[in-house]
Design a protein around this motif. Structure first.
Motif, PDB file in Angstrom:
ATOM      1  N   GLY A  41      -5.876   3.251   4.458  1.00 29.31           N
ATOM      2  CA  GLY A  41      -7.033   2.808   3.152  1.00 29.31           C
ATOM      3  C   GLY A  41      -6.408   2.077   2.205  1.00 29.31           C
ATOM      4  N   ALA A  42      -5.015   2.312   1.962  1.00 32.00           N
ATOM      5  CA  ALA A  42      -4.291   1.487   1.012  1.00 32.00           C
ATOM      6  C   ALA A  42      -4.320   0.165   1.324  1.00 32.00           C
ATOM      7  N   TYR A  44      -6.850  -1.578   3.103  1.00 27.71           N
ATOM      8  CA  TYR A  44      -8.232  -1.976   2.539  1.00 27.71           C
ATOM      9  C   TYR A  44      -8.327  -1.921   0.995  1.00 27.71           C
ATOM     10  N   ARG A  45      -7.718  -0.942   0.491  1.00 27.87           N
ATOM     11  CA  ARG A  45      -7.687  -1.293  -1.201  1.00 27.87           C
ATOM     12  C   ARG A  45      -7.139  -2.387  -1.578  1.00 27.87           C
ATOM     13  N   ARG A  97      -5.843   2.312  -6.795  1.00 29.73           N
ATOM     14  CA  ARG A  97      -6.373   3.793  -6.846  1.00 29.73           C
ATOM     15  C   ARG A  97      -7.789   3.596  -8.003  1.00 29.73           C
ATOM     16  N   VAL A 105     -14.497  -1.155  -2.088  1.00 29.08           N
ATOM     17  CA  VAL A 105     -13.600  -1.086  -0.815  1.00 29.08           C
ATOM     18  C   VAL A 105     -14.411  -0.761   0.605  1.00 29.08           C
ATOM     19  N   SER A 106     -15.337  -0.013   0.617  1.00 23.12           N
ATOM     20  CA  SER A 106     -16.022   0.209   1.956  1.00 23.12           C
ATOM     21  C   SER A 106     -16.896  -1.283   2.155  1.00 23.12           C
ATOM     22  N   ARG A 115     -11.167  -6.259   9.393  1.00 26.60           N
ATOM     23  CA  ARG A 115     -10.882  -5.161  10.394  1.00 26.60           C
ATOM     24  C   ARG A 115      -9.507  -5.757  11.360  1.00 26.60           C
ATOM     25  N   GLY A 135      -6.629   7.471   8.211  1.00 29.22           N
ATOM     26  CA  GLY A 135      -7.837   6.199   7.864  1.00 29.22           C
ATOM     27  C   GLY A 135      -9.339   6.789   8.431  1.00 29.22           C
ATOM     28  N   ARG A 136     -10.050   6.109   8.926  1.00 21.71           N
ATOM     29  CA  ARG A 136     -11.137   6.320   9.617  1.00 21.71           C
ATOM     30  C   ARG A 136     -11.326   6.123  11.096  1.00 21.71           C
ATOM     31  N   ASP A 137     -10.544   5.180  11.603  1.00 26.44           N
ATOM     32  CA  ASP A 137     -10.746   4.676  13.148  1.00 26.44           C
ATOM     33  C   ASP A 137      -9.323   4.804  13.504  1.00 26.44           C
ATOM     34  N   ILE A 138      -8.385   5.625  13.258  1.00 26.00           N
ATOM     35  CA  ILE A 138      -7.158   5.396  14.103  1.00 26.00           C
ATOM     36  C   ILE A 138      -7.125   6.079  15.292  1.00 26.00           C
ATOM     37  N   ARG A 163     -11.858  15.079  -5.229  1.00 24.71           N
ATOM     38  CA  ARG A 163     -11.753  13.649  -5.684  1.00 24.71           C
ATOM     39  C   ARG A 163     -11.681  13.791  -7.156  1.00 24.71           C
ATOM     40  N   ARG A 186     -19.917   5.807   0.212  1.00 27.60           N
ATOM     41  CA  ARG A 186     -18.849   5.126   1.128  1.00 27.60           C
ATOM     42  C   ARG A 186     -18.910   6.091   2.383  1.00 27.60           C
ATOM     43  N   ASP A 190     -19.027   3.793   5.746  1.00 27.37           N
ATOM     44  CA  ASP A 190     -18.048   3.959   6.502  1.00 27.37           C
ATOM     45  C   ASP A 190     -18.567   4.558   7.854  1.00 27.37           C
ATOM     46  N   ARG A 193     -21.359   1.634   9.425  1.00 30.60           N
ATOM     47  CA  ARG A 193     -20.996   0.126   9.790  1.00 30.60           C
ATOM     48  C   ARG A 193     -20.830   0.010  11.417  1.00 30.60           C
TER      49      ARG A 193
HETATM   50  O1   DC Z   1      -8.994   6.491   2.501  1.00 31.89           O
HETATM   51  P1   DC Z   1      -9.220   5.641   1.401  1.00 31.89           P
HETATM   52  O2   DC Z   1     -10.490   6.351   0.430  1.00 31.89           O
HETATM   53  O3   DC Z   1      -8.174   4.976   0.458  1.00 31.89           O
HETATM   54  O4   DC Z   1      -9.970   4.448   1.920  1.00 31.89           O
HETATM   55  C1   DC Z   1     -10.569   3.512   1.164  1.00 31.89           C
HETATM   56  C2   DC Z   1     -11.753   2.757   2.071  1.00 31.89           C
HETATM   57  O5   DC Z   1     -11.054   1.982   3.372  1.00 31.89           O
HETATM   58  C3   DC Z   1     -12.831   3.801   2.796  1.00 31.89           C
HETATM   59  O6   DC Z   1     -14.031   3.839   2.035  1.00 31.89           O
HETATM   60  C4   DC Z   1     -12.971   2.994   3.965  1.00 31.89           C
HETATM   61  C5   DC Z   1     -11.858   2.281   4.437  1.00 31.89           C
HETATM   62  N1   DC Z   1     -11.063   2.377   5.629  1.00 31.89           N
HETATM   63  C6   DC Z   1     -11.466   2.147   6.708  1.00 31.89           C
HETATM   64  O7   DC Z   1     -12.501   1.469   6.716  1.00 31.89           O
HETATM   65  N2   DC Z   1     -10.537   2.273   7.803  1.00 31.89           N
HETATM   66  C7   DC Z   1      -9.359   2.991   7.941  1.00 31.89           C
HETATM   67  N3   DC Z   1      -8.649   3.108   8.667  1.00 31.89           N
HETATM   68  C8   DC Z   1      -9.161   3.432   6.442  1.00 31.89           C
HETATM   69  C9   DC Z   1      -9.843   3.058   5.411  1.00 31.89           C
END
Ligand code: DC
Length: 227
Positions: A41-42, A44-45, A97, A105-106, A115, A135-138, A163, A186, A190, A193
């Motif tokens: 996520g960092a 993408y941030r 942050r 970020v999303s 991506r 993450g989201r898609d690891i 949060r 988000r 997330d 998409r």
């Molecule tokens: O985990 P985080 O809140 O720092 O992630 C920030 C954004 O990045 C989250 O809203 C979705 C995106 N993200 C993603 O799409 N895929 C990832 N592997 C990690 C984060």
């Protein structure tokens, strides 16, 4: 002469929605295992920060993709287990942050071209050593063959209050309502998409952290890792 036996590199995937405790747990598990911690996520941030600084139109996928191709992002592990995020060699660990970044970020992360660039980087980072990636898609896309996969989840209310607490600790002036709105927004982007949406991998271990302490979650994850 026989070649030395090299221990196999392990990949641990930790996915889930914002506020489920992924980064805290992934960082602590990595520390306990002496693995690298990779906060995807960092990444993408960091790209979102650059886009905002350069006034790139966040709705312009082609511009964001070009930006991603021309950006250097590095992650380093600090001795305390936290992560240092370098954007074109500048330490942006704190800047990424900020609520302004969280807000956009999303939208940056949903761009296919963005991506694709991050995927290459994440696989390269993951190839360096045994690691825990969050993450989201690891578990679904980045490392579908990860050795262990976890999907951390929690009730919406718990995610909001975690949060909010975290942001207050960082002295950010945000209300519970702001956090609710941000998480909802988000979650929707997330998980809906087209490219690599947030989704539990079929073979991921589901952990509902709503009523668990950090220690309990860490122990649960470590229990499965050492299983
Ligand atoms: O985990 P985080 O809140 O720092 O992630 C920030 C954004 O990045 C989250 O809203 C979705 C995106 N993200 C993603 O799409 N895929 C990832 N592997 C990690 C984060």
């Amino acid at each position: 002469m026989s070649s030395p036996i090299r221990p196999k590199k392990l990949i641990i995937a930790v996915d889930g929605p914002a506020g489920a405790g992924k980064s805290t747990i992934a960082r602590l598990v990595a520390k306990r295992m002496n693995f690298l911690y990779i906060d995807t996520g960092a990444m993408y941030r960091a790209l979102t920060l650059k886009a905002l600084r350069k006034a790139v139109d966040i709705s312009n996928a082609a511009q964001l993709t070009r930006l991603a191709k021309n950006t250097r992002i590095d992650l380093e592990n600090n001795p305390d287990g936290s992560i240092k995020v370098l954007l074109d060699n500048e330490d942006v660990s704190l800047d990424i942050r900020k609520p302004e970044i969280t807000k956009f970020v999303s939208d940056v992360a949903k761009v296919r071209g963005v991506r694709k660039e991050m995927l290459h980087l994440q696989r390269r980072f993951g190839g360096r050593a045994s690691c825990v990636l969050d993450g989201r898609d690891i578990g679904t896309v980045v490392f579908p063959n990860a050795d262990r996969k976890f999907f951390l989840d929690a009730e919406f209310k718990a995610r909001v209050s975690r949060r909010h607490k975290e942001l207050k600790e960082n002295r950010e002036a945000v209300t519970v309502e702001d956090v609710k709105k941000d998480l909802k927004n988000r979650d929707t982007i997330d998980s809906s998409r087209k490219c690599a949406p947030l989704k539990k991998a079929d073979d991921a271990i589901y952990v509902d952290t709503t009523r668990m302490t950090i220690r309990e979650v860490v122990d649960t994850v470590l229990g499965w890792v050492n299983h």
